[in-house]
Design a protein around this motif. Structure first.
Motif, short mmCIF file in Angstrom:
data_model
loop_
_atom_site.label_atom_id
_atom_site.label_comp_id
_atom_site.label_asym_id
_atom_site.label_seq_id
_atom_site.Cartn_x
_atom_site.Cartn_y
_atom_site.Cartn_z
N SER A 1 22.41 -15.35 -22.80
CA SER A 1 23.16 -15.64 -21.58
C SER A 1 24.15 -14.52 -21.26
CB SER A 1 23.92 -16.97 -21.73
OG SER A 1 24.79 -16.91 -22.84
N GLN A 2 24.80 -14.61 -20.11
CA GLN A 2 25.76 -13.58 -19.70
C GLN A 2 26.86 -13.42 -20.74
OE1 GLN A 2 28.11 -14.41 -16.20
NE2 GLN A 2 28.40 -12.25 -15.72
N TRP A 3 27.22 -12.16 -21.05
CA TRP A 3 28.25 -11.74 -21.98
C TRP A 3 27.83 -11.89 -23.44
CZ3 TRP A 3 30.56 -9.17 -18.61
CH2 TRP A 3 31.00 -9.70 -17.41
N CYS B 1 17.74 -10.93 -21.44
CA CYS B 1 18.83 -11.69 -20.83
C CYS B 1 18.28 -12.71 -19.84
CB CYS B 1 19.80 -10.76 -20.11
SG CYS B 1 20.49 -9.47 -21.17
N THR B 2 19.04 -13.78 -19.66
CA THR B 2 18.63 -14.81 -18.71
C THR B 2 18.85 -14.33 -17.27
OG1 THR B 2 20.84 -15.81 -18.77
CG2 THR B 2 19.19 -16.67 -20.30
N PHE C 1 20.55 -10.92 -15.31
CA PHE C 1 21.42 -10.12 -16.16
C PHE C 1 20.61 -9.08 -16.93
CE2 PHE C 1 23.60 -14.32 -15.99
CZ PHE C 1 24.65 -13.91 -15.17
N LYS C 2 21.26 -7.94 -17.21
CA LYS C 2 20.61 -6.84 -17.91
C LYS C 2 21.34 -6.55 -19.22
CE LYS C 2 18.92 -4.59 -13.71
NZ LYS C 2 18.91 -3.34 -12.92
N CYS C 3 20.59 -6.05 -20.19
CA CYS C 3 21.16 -5.69 -21.48
C CYS C 3 21.79 -4.31 -21.37
CB CYS C 3 20.07 -5.70 -22.56
SG CYS C 3 20.71 -5.64 -24.24
N CYS D 1 22.90 -8.65 -27.03
CA CYS D 1 21.45 -8.54 -26.85
C CYS D 1 20.86 -7.35 -27.58
CB CYS D 1 21.11 -8.49 -25.35
SG CYS D 1 21.94 -7.16 -24.46
N GLN E 1 25.18 -5.79 -24.56
CA GLN E 1 25.62 -7.08 -24.04
C GLN E 1 24.95 -7.37 -22.71
OE1 GLN E 1 29.55 -7.48 -22.03
NE2 GLN E 1 30.10 -8.67 -23.84
N CYS E 2 24.65 -8.68 -22.47
CA CYS E 2 24.05 -9.10 -21.21
C CYS E 2 25.14 -9.17 -20.12
CB CYS E 2 23.40 -10.48 -21.35
SG CYS E 2 21.87 -10.45 -22.32
N GLN E 3 24.93 -8.40 -19.05
CA GLN E 3 25.90 -8.35 -17.95
C GLN E 3 25.18 -8.45 -16.62
OE1 GLN E 3 28.48 -4.95 -18.24
NE2 GLN E 3 28.89 -5.27 -20.41
#
Length: 317
Positions: free
Chosen positions: A283-285, A299-300, A303-305, A288, A315-317
């Motif tokens: 999930s976000q933040w 990432c869900t 969002f990108k890693c 990853c 991190q997924c952002q």
């Protein structure tokens, strides 16, 4: 608060007496690398905004220490990213990453400025995050959860005004890590036998403190005590061991752990662990990727890693 020599032998319990005030942490700088701990991962406020030393901040069972430390994070504790951080790192020439070492610390929260269980926290970790405590993450956000490679292996409810004592049992030679735990003044017992991990450290990437992934929420106070590193066999006593406390139970039905890789000094009760499979997507933040990471790498949603601290942390952002 802290011990003079990082690697403690069983016959020695000499602790630093020079750290009498918070201002003593400011004696260290990149041009003047003195003392036992580097203090540079924090926000822009004075050191006293983030750190406080006081006898009331330590585990009362540990009579060898004069002070414990309170670390505060808030929206002003941003350091090099949107994350909120307050951490101390060893300043040492000793090799803290060879053989079988035990990284000891105790942690507590109170009902005042408690941690936000809706936000991910990373507590007492190495730069590669091969082992750490987390708070505010699945499957039990209100638990302190011990992670290996981003996967939960053990957890316990993080109740207020209780000292939780830990020792990371790291066999750098064998590439394994286990966990010892207790509460209050009870001796440490082994709650997770050693399992395979990407153990590595440059001896100055042990982060004593807390990182809150999202820059938001209210101020939080975290208390630390009984911090030292020793070579085996492990010291299981917390201070003089006279205060009341208990072994820390896991949060759900456990399974039997594999055999222990090194003999402890006391015979622990039957060893149990809990495991949680990584989710298909982060999930976000959430983390990853990074050195030693074995959790989700996608990432869900949209969002990108993103590389936050490559090659150690994505991190997924």
């Amino acid at each position: 608060m802290f011990q003079r020599a990082f690697i403690k032998r069983r016959e020695s319990r000499s602790f630093i007496t020079g750290l009498c005030t918070v201002a003593d942490f400011d004696n260290w700088s990149w041009s003047n690398e003195v003392g036992e701990y580097q203090w540079y991962i924090h926000g822009s406020q004075p050191t006293s905004h983030y750190l406080a030393l006081d006898p009331s901040y330590k585990n009362p069972a540990d009579t060898a220490e004069t002070h414990g430390i309170k670390m505060t994070i808030d929206t002003g504790a941003t350091w090099n990213s949107q994350m909120e951080r307050a951490e101390l790192i060893p300043q040492t020439s000793q090799n803290l990453g060879t053989g079988n070492l035990f990284y000891h610390f105790s942690v507590k929260r109170s009902a005042t400025n408690p941690p936000d269980s809706t936000l991910e926290h990373q507590v007492c970790f190495f730069e590669s995050h091969f082992t750490e405590l987390k708070y505010g993450v699945a499957p039990n956000p209100s638990d302190l959860q011990w992670m290996v490679g981003g996967v939960a292996k053990w957890g316990t409810p993080f109740t207020a005004d209780t000292w939780f004592n830990f020792a990371y049992d790291i066999d750098f030679s064998a590439g394994t890590v286990g966990l010892w735990a207790s509460t209050g003044g009870s001796p440490l017992t082994k709650v997770v036998q050693n399992i395979a991990a990407s153990t590595s450290t440059n001896s100055e990437d042990w982060h004593l403190g807390v990182l809150r992934i999202v820059n938001g929420g209210g101020p939080e106070d975290w208390y630390f005590s009984g911090v030292f590193i020793e070579s085996g066999p492990i010291t299981t006593a917390i201070g003089d061991g006279s205060s009341s406390g208990t072994s820390v139970p896991p949060t759900s039905a456990p399974t039997t752990a594999p055999p222990v890789t090194s003999a402890p000094t006391t015979t622990p009760p039957p060893v149990t662990t809990t495991t949680t499979a990584p989710t298909p997507a982060q999930s976000q933040w959430g983390q990853c990727g990074g050195t030693g990471w074995t959790g989700p790498t996608t990432c869900t949603g949209t969002f990108k890693c993103v590389a936050v601290s490559p090659p150690y942390y994505y991190q997924c952002q």
